[in-house]
Design a protein around this motif. Sequence first.
Motif, PDB file in Angstrom:
ATOM      1  N   LEU A   1      83.475   5.175 -33.174  1.00 56.49           N
ATOM      2  CA  LEU A   1      84.741   4.585 -33.590  1.00 56.49           C
ATOM      3  C   LEU A   1      84.803   4.592 -35.108  1.00 56.49           C
ATOM      4  CD1 LEU A   1      87.165   3.205 -32.232  1.00 56.49           C
ATOM      5  CD2 LEU A   1      85.978   1.037 -32.539  1.00 56.49           C
ATOM      6  N   THR A   2      85.828   5.236 -35.633  1.00 56.33           N
ATOM      7  CA  THR A   2      86.131   5.146 -37.064  1.00 56.33           C
ATOM      8  C   THR A   2      87.416   4.311 -37.111  1.00 56.33           C
ATOM      9  OG1 THR A   2      87.282   7.290 -37.015  1.00 56.33           O
ATOM     10  CG2 THR A   2      84.952   7.313 -37.644  1.00 56.33           C
ATOM     11  N   ASP A   3      88.511   4.882 -37.570  1.00 53.43           N
ATOM     12  CA  ASP A   3      89.789   4.180 -37.459  1.00 53.43           C
ATOM     13  C   ASP A   3      90.399   4.407 -36.080  1.00 53.43           C
ATOM     14  OD1 ASP A   3      90.201   6.878 -38.096  1.00 53.43           O
ATOM     15  OD2 ASP A   3      92.133   6.492 -39.039  1.00 53.43           O
ATOM     16  N   ARG A   4      89.731   5.259 -35.284  1.00 57.88           N
ATOM     17  CA  ARG A   4      90.142   5.555 -33.904  1.00 57.88           C
ATOM     18  C   ARG A   4      88.925   6.109 -33.167  1.00 57.88           C
ATOM     19  NH1 ARG A   4      91.797   9.943 -37.057  1.00 57.88           N
ATOM     20  NH2 ARG A   4      91.153  11.947 -36.191  1.00 57.88           N
ATOM     21  N   PRO A   5      88.967   6.154 -31.843  1.00 58.14           N
ATOM     22  CA  PRO A   5      87.861   6.778 -31.104  1.00 58.14           C
ATOM     23  C   PRO A   5      87.750   8.261 -31.458  1.00 58.14           C
ATOM     24  CG  PRO A   5      89.293   5.544 -29.622  1.00 58.14           C
ATOM     25  CD  PRO A   5      89.989   5.604 -30.951  1.00 58.14           C
ATOM     26  N   GLU A   6      86.526   8.759 -31.528  1.00 59.23           N
ATOM     27  CA  GLU A   6      86.260  10.148 -31.896  1.00 59.23           C
ATOM     28  C   GLU A   6      85.526  10.867 -30.760  1.00 59.23           C
ATOM     29  OE1 GLU A   6      87.452  11.477 -34.543  1.00 59.23           O
ATOM     30  OE2 GLU A   6      87.874   9.804 -35.885  1.00 59.23           O
ATOM     31  N   PRO A   7      86.240  11.209 -29.674  1.00 59.36           N
ATOM     32  CA  PRO A   7      85.577  11.798 -28.503  1.00 59.36           C
ATOM     33  C   PRO A   7      85.086  13.232 -28.688  1.00 59.36           C
ATOM     34  CG  PRO A   7      87.936  11.754 -28.165  1.00 59.36           C
ATOM     35  CD  PRO A   7      87.672  11.019 -29.452  1.00 59.36           C
ATOM     36  N   LEU A   8      85.364  13.844 -29.830  1.00 62.09           N
ATOM     37  CA  LEU A   8      84.842  15.184 -30.083  1.00 62.09           C
ATOM     38  C   LEU A   8      83.517  15.145 -30.844  1.00 62.09           C
ATOM     39  CD1 LEU A   8      88.126  17.171 -30.666  1.00 62.09           C
ATOM     40  CD2 LEU A   8      86.513  17.366 -28.769  1.00 62.09           C
ATOM     41  N   CYS A   9      82.906  13.974 -30.842  1.00 65.14           N
ATOM     42  CA  CYS A   9      81.524  13.794 -31.290  1.00 65.14           C
ATOM     43  C   CYS A   9      80.979  12.666 -30.431  1.00 65.14           C
ATOM     44  CB  CYS A   9      81.450  13.439 -32.768  1.00 65.14           C
ATOM     45  SG  CYS A   9      79.753  13.180 -33.324  1.00 65.14           S
ATOM     46  N   ALA A  10      80.682  12.969 -29.187  1.00 64.28           N
ATOM     47  CA  ALA A  10      80.355  11.917 -28.231  1.00 64.28           C
ATOM     48  C   ALA A  10      79.241  12.346 -27.287  1.00 64.28           C
ATOM     49  CB  ALA A  10      81.607  11.571 -27.416  1.00 64.28           C
ATOM     50  N   ALA A  11      78.539  11.339 -26.783  1.00 61.04           N
ATOM     51  CA  ALA A  11      77.539  11.560 -25.738  1.00 61.04           C
ATOM     52  C   ALA A  11      78.198  11.248 -24.403  1.00 61.04           C
ATOM     53  CB  ALA A  11      76.327  10.665 -25.969  1.00 61.04           C
ATOM     54  N   TRP A  12      78.073  12.161 -23.462  1.00 57.32           N
ATOM     55  CA  TRP A  12      78.698  12.039 -22.151  1.00 57.32           C
ATOM     56  C   TRP A  12      77.620  12.026 -21.078  1.00 57.32           C
ATOM     57  CZ3 TRP A  12      83.979  11.501 -22.008  1.00 57.32           C
ATOM     58  CH2 TRP A  12      84.662  11.815 -23.181  1.00 57.32           C
ATOM     59  N   SER A  13      77.630  11.010 -20.261  1.00 60.95           N
ATOM     60  CA  SER A  13      76.704  10.928 -19.132  1.00 60.95           C
ATOM     61  C   SER A  13      77.231  11.778 -17.991  1.00 60.95           C
ATOM     62  CB  SER A  13      76.589   9.471 -18.670  1.00 60.95           C
ATOM     63  OG  SER A  13      75.965   9.393 -17.418  1.00 60.95           O
ATOM     64  N   ARG A  14      76.329  12.402 -17.279  1.00 57.47           N
ATOM     65  CA  ARG A  14      76.726  13.173 -16.102  1.00 57.47           C
ATOM     66  C   ARG A  14      77.463  12.276 -15.101  1.00 57.47           C
ATOM     67  NH1 ARG A  14      75.702  17.823 -15.935  1.00 57.47           N
ATOM     68  NH2 ARG A  14      73.764  17.805 -17.087  1.00 57.47           N
ATOM     69  N   ALA A  15      77.204  10.959 -15.128  1.00 57.19           N
ATOM     70  CA  ALA A  15      77.885  10.027 -14.228  1.00 57.19           C
ATOM     71  C   ALA A  15      79.397   9.992 -14.466  1.00 57.19           C
ATOM     72  CB  ALA A  15      77.306   8.618 -14.391  1.00 57.19           C
ATOM     73  N   ALA A  16      79.853  10.409 -15.646  1.00 59.43           N
ATOM     74  CA  ALA A  16      81.287  10.429 -15.942  1.00 59.43           C
ATOM     75  C   ALA A  16      81.994  11.629 -15.324  1.00 59.43           C
ATOM     76  CB  ALA A  16      81.509  10.445 -17.456  1.00 59.43           C
ATOM     77  N   LEU A  17      81.232  12.631 -14.898  1.00 57.38           N
ATOM     78  CA  LEU A  17      81.828  13.891 -14.450  1.00 57.38           C
ATOM     79  C   LEU A  17      82.874  13.730 -13.343  1.00 57.38           C
ATOM     80  CD1 LEU A  17      81.964  16.933 -14.811  1.00 57.38           C
ATOM     81  CD2 LEU A  17      79.958  17.137 -13.320  1.00 57.38           C
ATOM     82  N   PRO A  18      82.625  12.963 -12.279  1.00 53.41           N
ATOM     83  CA  PRO A  18      83.661  12.859 -11.237  1.00 53.41           C
ATOM     84  C   PRO A  18      85.001  12.319 -11.778  1.00 53.41           C
ATOM     85  CG  PRO A  18      81.571  12.060 -10.390  1.00 53.41           C
ATOM     86  CD  PRO A  18      81.385  12.286 -11.870  1.00 53.41           C
TER      87      PRO A  18
END
Length: 168
Positions: free
Chosen positions: A108-125
């Motif tokens: 989080l800077t002034d907004r969420p930055e999802p193009l520099c993020a860690a993604w768990s395989r659990a999020a895939l579905p």
Amino acid sequence: SSRMGTDKALVPWQGVPMASRVAAALDEAGCNPVVAIGGDTQALSALGFDVVADSWPGEGPLGGVITALRHLPGAVVMVVSCDLPRLSPDTVRIVLAALGDSEASVPLTDRPEPLCAAWSRAALPALEVAFEQGERSLRGVLDRIQVVHPKVDPQDLTNVNTPRDLRD
């Protein structure tokens, strides 16, 4: 990139292609393997990258994250846009360490930055369902999964979108 006028991954920033700078930060932070998703396969391969074709080229970043989660080993995938040449290994480590039992660690800077993020395989579905429903934005899926927002140095996440940004 339409605003850059050429493929941003290959554009040099301080003499080094931006994708190579990002890959170096990921590698130094312990991310292994570092793989390019999509893009110019020949040019990225010439830079030494292993490349996995984006399953949905031109369909936005959500498809790229889904592609990464489907094709890369491990329970966690760190996904970083190629246009963050100031990214530091410390920021990568902070984002990864914050994930815990969450499905994504999105700085989080002034907004969420999802193009520099860690993604768990659990999020895939949940990501796949969102994609099937027409979502293409990463910010558009953050309310569908459990997300933590670590604080990082905003300078590390300054992206380069135009030739003018290369001079800043």
